[in-house]
Design an enzyme around this catalytic site. Structure first.
Site, short mmCIF file in Angstrom:
data_model
loop_
_atom_site.label_atom_id
_atom_site.label_comp_id
_atom_site.label_asym_id
_atom_site.label_seq_id
_atom_site.Cartn_x
_atom_site.Cartn_y
_atom_site.Cartn_z
N ASN A 172 0.84 -1.20 0.00
CA ASN A 172 0.00 0.00 0.00
C ASN A 172 0.87 1.25 0.00
O ASN A 172 2.10 1.14 -0.03
CB ASN A 172 -0.96 -0.04 1.20
N ASP A 176 -4.33 -6.05 4.39
CA ASP A 176 -5.37 -6.89 4.99
C ASP A 176 -5.48 -8.26 4.32
O ASP A 176 -6.06 -9.18 4.87
CB ASP A 176 -6.73 -6.18 4.94
N LYS A 189 9.01 -16.92 -10.61
CA LYS A 189 8.31 -15.81 -11.27
C LYS A 189 7.21 -16.37 -12.19
O LYS A 189 7.48 -17.26 -13.01
CB LYS A 189 9.30 -14.99 -12.08
N PRO A 197 -3.32 -11.76 9.44
CA PRO A 197 -3.73 -11.58 10.84
C PRO A 197 -3.89 -10.10 11.17
O PRO A 197 -3.18 -9.26 10.60
CB PRO A 197 -2.56 -12.17 11.64
N ASP A 198 -4.85 -9.78 12.04
CA ASP A 198 -4.97 -8.40 12.53
C ASP A 198 -4.06 -8.29 13.76
O ASP A 198 -4.37 -8.84 14.82
CB ASP A 198 -6.43 -8.07 12.88
N ILE A 199 -2.95 -7.62 13.58
CA ILE A 199 -1.91 -7.58 14.63
C ILE A 199 -2.43 -6.85 15.87
O ILE A 199 -2.29 -7.32 16.99
CB ILE A 199 -0.64 -6.90 14.06
N PHE A 227 -4.71 3.20 15.16
CA PHE A 227 -5.00 4.26 14.19
C PHE A 227 -6.19 3.82 13.36
O PHE A 227 -6.44 2.62 13.21
CB PHE A 227 -3.79 4.50 13.28
N LYS A 256 -13.97 0.57 15.45
CA LYS A 256 -12.64 -0.07 15.60
C LYS A 256 -12.21 -0.04 17.06
O LYS A 256 -11.64 -1.01 17.58
CB LYS A 256 -11.59 0.64 14.74
N LYS A 293 -11.76 -3.75 18.52
CA LYS A 293 -10.39 -4.21 18.78
C LYS A 293 -9.99 -4.01 20.25
O LYS A 293 -8.85 -4.30 20.62
CB LYS A 293 -9.39 -3.49 17.85
#
Ligand code: CTP
Length: 408
Positions: A209, A277, A287, A303-305, A322, A336, A340
């Site tokens: 990203n 994500d 390749k 995984p959502d750390i 964040f 969130k 979380k």
């Protein structure tokens, strides 16, 4: 800050001119003191021209030298908020460690009550000599700071440890030593995630990203400056900041593993990373050629750390997240915060690519008590400092509330 830059005799003295200029550009007042040997490598005129301040030394015959320095040592010692010696010879380390004052710089070093910082530079044999190491250890035991010399080819032609640290690192150390420490964070371990993660499709292609990791790095510097022992788990290509233990990672899985290994020891987590994500379900070992390439990619969740660490946290650990949102910012961020299990979420408006790679940013803190006044718009380094000050205040409010419960 008012900084005295002491320059002793060594080839690296030419780098002190760059340091003087950098510090002056950062808004500090810089007065230089040259030893006689230092003045063989660099002139007072260079230093006064760069700093706009007088240059001091023991030899009144040259250029901008101040005469009669013996009267000025107390005045200079009082003037300084910080004294940095760069480059520092074994001789100057030895004199100060043993309380000797034989010239203006060593006299100021003895008389000052300001923080003293050493940036040694010398032949590696000298640096490794037990006498020099003992002197350095003694100075550290007095509360002085050090910017460790680096490795490389030295002026004498030898290879080893003894090169003056780079100018940017010395400026970072000055920033650290010049920042007041905050009680609620000083000495505490803080884990910070930062940067983009990269998920490989094959050995040459990745999913990633637009994050650079700049904001997380600024947060690491700001937490470091107030005394936190920062562990930074960093994706992307930006250089690691000085004085911060940094672990380089690539994928979300690697980031999670690096965080899990450090979480139990940490007082808190700041999750500033832009974690991808999804990752390709089956990365190709070789390749993938154009002709064999799939028309669509099969992706699986990473995984959502933040959620993983938050779910395993102890009651004495805190968690900051964040929320990068392009619409319904506060609503999304609130969900969130709850989902979380965070203590606070810092809401970042990323509409139209805002925030990624930008110089200026705004963050709105949200806690279970509601929305707090926005921080910014500010440059990322100033914004990170504001976030740290804001969070330290919240921690103090909490600690006071807990004390009141314990002592009704
Ligand atoms: N985060 C994380 N691990 C992930 C995804 C996000 O640790 N796999 C953290 C980020 O570092 C940030 C917070 O979770 O502190 C929210 O990230 P954000 O990208 O805004 O939200 P997501 O949870 O990924 O949800 P969405 O993309 O749907 O907005």
């Amino acid at each position: 800050m008012q900084i005295i830059l002491g320059i002793t005799g060594g080839v690296a003295a030419y780098k002190s001119a760059e340091l003087a200029r950098l510090l002056a550009n950062q808004g500090h007042r810089v007065r230089c003191i040259l030893t006689e040997a230092g003045a063989r490598f660099i002139t007072p005129l260079t230093l006064t021209s760069l700093t706009g301040e007088p240059c001091y030394g023991s030899n009144p015959d040259q250029g901008e030298w101040r005469a009669n320095p013996s009267i000025e040592h107390i005045e200079l010692a009082r003037w300084a908020d910080l004294v940095v010696v760069a480059p520092a010879t074994a001789n100057m380390l030895g004199k100060t460690a043993n309380g000797l004052a034989t010239d203006l710089l060593s006299t100021v070093l003895l008389a000052t009550r300001a923080q003293v910082l050493w940036a040694p530079a010398m032949n590696s044999g000298m640096w490794e000599n037990p006498a020099v190491q003992a002197n350095m250890a003694r100075l550290l035991s007095f509360g002085h700071g050090i910017v460790e010399p680096g490795e490389g080819v030295l002026a004498c032609g030898e290879e080893g440890t003894g090169k003056l640290a780079d100018v940017a690192s010395i400026a970072e150390a000055i920033r650290f030593h010049g920042t007041p420490k905050l009680r609620s964070l000083n000495g505490r371990k803080v884990l910070i995630t930062s940067g983009p993660t990269r998920e490989d499709l094959d050995p040459v292609r990745t999913l990633t990203n637009r994050s650079t990791g700049a904001m997380g790095i600024e947060l690491a510097r700001a937490f470091r400056d107030v005394g936190a022992r920062v562990q930074l788990v960093l994706g992307g290509d930006l250089p690691a900041p000085w004085g911060v233990e940094t672990v380089r990672v690539r994928s979300a899985q690697q980031m999670l593993q690096a965080c899990e290994a450090r979480w139990a020891d940490s007082a808190g987590l700041v999750a500033a990373a832009a974690v991808a994500d999804q990752r390709p379900e089956a990365p190709a070992p070789e390749k993938v050629k154009k002709v064999q390439g799939p028309e669509s990619l099969a992706l699986v969740r990473t995984p959502d750390i933040l959620a993983t660490l938050s779910s395993s946290r102890r009651s004495d650990q805190w968690v900051l997240g964040f929320a990068a949102e392009s619409q319904n910012h506060l609503e999304q961020a609130l969900s969130k915060l709850k989902a979380k299990g965070l203590d606070a979420v810092l809401v970042n408006d990323v509409q139209g690519g805002r925030a990624f790679g930008a110089q200026v940013n705004t963050l709105t803190p949200l806690t279970h008590q509601g929305q707090h006044p926005s921080l910014g718009p500010l440059s990322k380094d100033r914004l990170a400092q504001e976030v740290v000050q804001w969070w330290a205040r919240q921690l103090e409010i909490r600690e006071n509330a807990q004390l009141q419960v314990i002592q009704p």
